[in-house]
Design a protein around this motif. Sequence first.
Motif, PDB file in Angstrom:
ATOM      1  N   ASP A 115      47.231  42.824  30.809  1.00 34.67           N
ATOM      2  CA  ASP A 115      45.796  42.597  30.626  1.00 34.67           C
ATOM      3  C   ASP A 115      45.860  41.269  29.420  1.00 34.67           C
ATOM      4  O   ASP A 115      46.269  41.752  28.498  1.00 34.67           O
ATOM      5  CB  ASP A 115      45.126  42.556  31.282  1.00 34.67           C
ATOM      6  N   SER A 139      45.036  40.780  34.729  1.00 36.69           N
ATOM      7  CA  SER A 139      43.718  40.245  34.545  1.00 36.69           C
ATOM      8  C   SER A 139      43.704  39.237  33.016  1.00 36.69           C
ATOM      9  O   SER A 139      44.305  40.593  31.979  1.00 36.69           O
ATOM     10  CB  SER A 139      42.040  41.186  34.196  1.00 36.69           C
ATOM     11  N   SER A 164      42.298  39.738  38.646  1.00 36.02           N
ATOM     12  CA  SER A 164      40.787  39.246  38.563  1.00 36.02           C
ATOM     13  C   SER A 164      40.866  38.300  37.145  1.00 36.02           C
ATOM     14  O   SER A 164      41.906  38.189  36.092  1.00 36.02           O
ATOM     15  CB  SER A 164      40.160  40.627  38.228  1.00 36.02           C
TER      16      SER A 164
END
Length: 628
Positions: A115, A139, A164
């Motif tokens: 991420d 993410s 996300s």
Amino acid sequence: MAVLPLLLCLLPLAPASSPPQPASPSPCPRRCRCQTQSLPLSVLCPGAGLLFVPPSLDRRAAELRLADNFIATVRRRDLANMTGLLHLSLSRNTIRHVAAGAFADLRALRALHLDGNRLTSLGEGQLRGLVNLRHLILSNNQLAALAAGALDDCAETLEDLDLSYNNLEQLPWEALGRLGNVNTLGLDHNLLASVPAGAFSRLHKLARLDMTSNRLTTIPPDPLFSRLPLLARPRGSPASALVLAFGGNPLHCNCELVWLRRLAREDDLEACASPPALGGRYFWAVGEEEFVCEPPVVTHRSPPLAVPAGRPAALRCRAVGDPEPRVRWVSPQGRLLGNSSRARAFPNGTLELLVTEPGDGGIFTCIAANAAGEATAAVELTVGPPPPPQLANSTSCDPPRDGEPDALTPPSAASASASAKAVEAGPPTDRGVQVTEHGATAALVQWPDQRPIPGIRMYQIQYNSSADDILVYRMIPAESSSFLLTDLASGRTYDLCVLALYEDGATGLTATRPVGCNRFSTEPALRPCGAPHAPFLGGTMIIALGGVIVASVLVFIFVLLMRYKVHGGQPPGKTKASAPVSSVCSQTNGALGPTPAPPAPEPAAPRAHTVVQLDCEPWGPSHEPTGP
């Protein structure tokens, strides 16, 4: 034999062999903290300012933390032979590229954190080898594409997938449906506009699904949602509950979302974006009776259409409704039409028949359907006989109008000779297919009747130019024995073949049989005759106008020069006779008389003189100065 007792006596005196020493650990990378005294081994390098993965890593490490650095790429050799690594953190770096197979040796890895990087896509080979991965955090990247096979190696073990805060517009829903053990799926803050029905039906262990802040206008009912109770917050929820978050989406509150409105929820964060009557209202505050749909209404359809056989035909149908209706077409024989070799159905409700046949005529039915009902409309199509080719016996120097083929002529001696040479250079020409007449951009192709072939459906013409390799296809009705090609280029050689498509009686499938081939050359483009082109006339007028202006300027300059010479080099209105005469005066102590004046230089321009008159005499050219 006496030597043996002596050797036995000396054996206890020999030093015992030392046990093997464990391999010395690799030195700890600079600015890192390493735990190598006890198992499990760990290498901790968060915020160390690293530009790449340190090459001197201890390959026995079980934990490797490289977060908050400036690593831009993960190479194949960076993590090679780290077979015991369980946790790898590469969060908040600047990673743009992960080499294929970079994690291939990490077969024991349980958690991978990528991420906060700059990944734009994830291919099929970049996560290869992660057969025991359980937590994958992707993410806060810039992901716009996720390959269908990217998660194949970890599909059976993955429990937590976080995608996300990316730029995903589409997802490999079939691949996500195979994640049978996943219990947390984060899809929030992306650009998803739709979710297919049944996308989560096989995710039996799913406990939290986050689709917040996407572009979803509707959420289809999924079998998974009907089996489990849906809650908004995980706090205090039972173990079998599914937490679904879908706030921040432009929801279209109609009858398709009634199933979601009937769920018992504890929050009021979701809102309706449309229709206008419900826009801005909280989703849970809208009554179920207000979630309504409108049945479709056909607003436009094509009038009765008549086309000759062999030509394309477009049937149009437009409908409105809420939700937007889907338009389908049914043939006069009652068959549902879709995309095929002879027809194309477009999402806007248009049906295009690429090549019409006499049997295609009849009443086509347009069906517009949505969740509230359906509407139908009839469109009549008449297919007539194919038009005869338009031939001409003479050429014209006028170019053809747009959309019309040029005049066709029998092959001349020169073109026939050129075609013969081309045929000699290429494959032999089949005399069964003839190009009887051709021009610069058109040609008439004829072939013998093939009706003895049982079950013949249509003919197919294939041709391409010697200047390119693009093969062009034309579908011709079975009743035809000629076709006019009108999209040819001038001055080129073409290879053309005619195939017969028929139904094979043994297999019931469509088969092809060659009718024949031919090679021909189009005429060179004729030079148009007639009045000069507008650019030529415009250029001539500009040159003539420029010549007149230049001649006028020269005449004006010549007149000025002549006037200047006539006036003796003086400006007009001034001559030598009009030169000013100076009055010279003198004043003495008792005697008055003219005083010679010194010669004055010739003035550059006439000047005004101030004269004081005292008993003076005019001095001019007729008076000579006197002596003392």
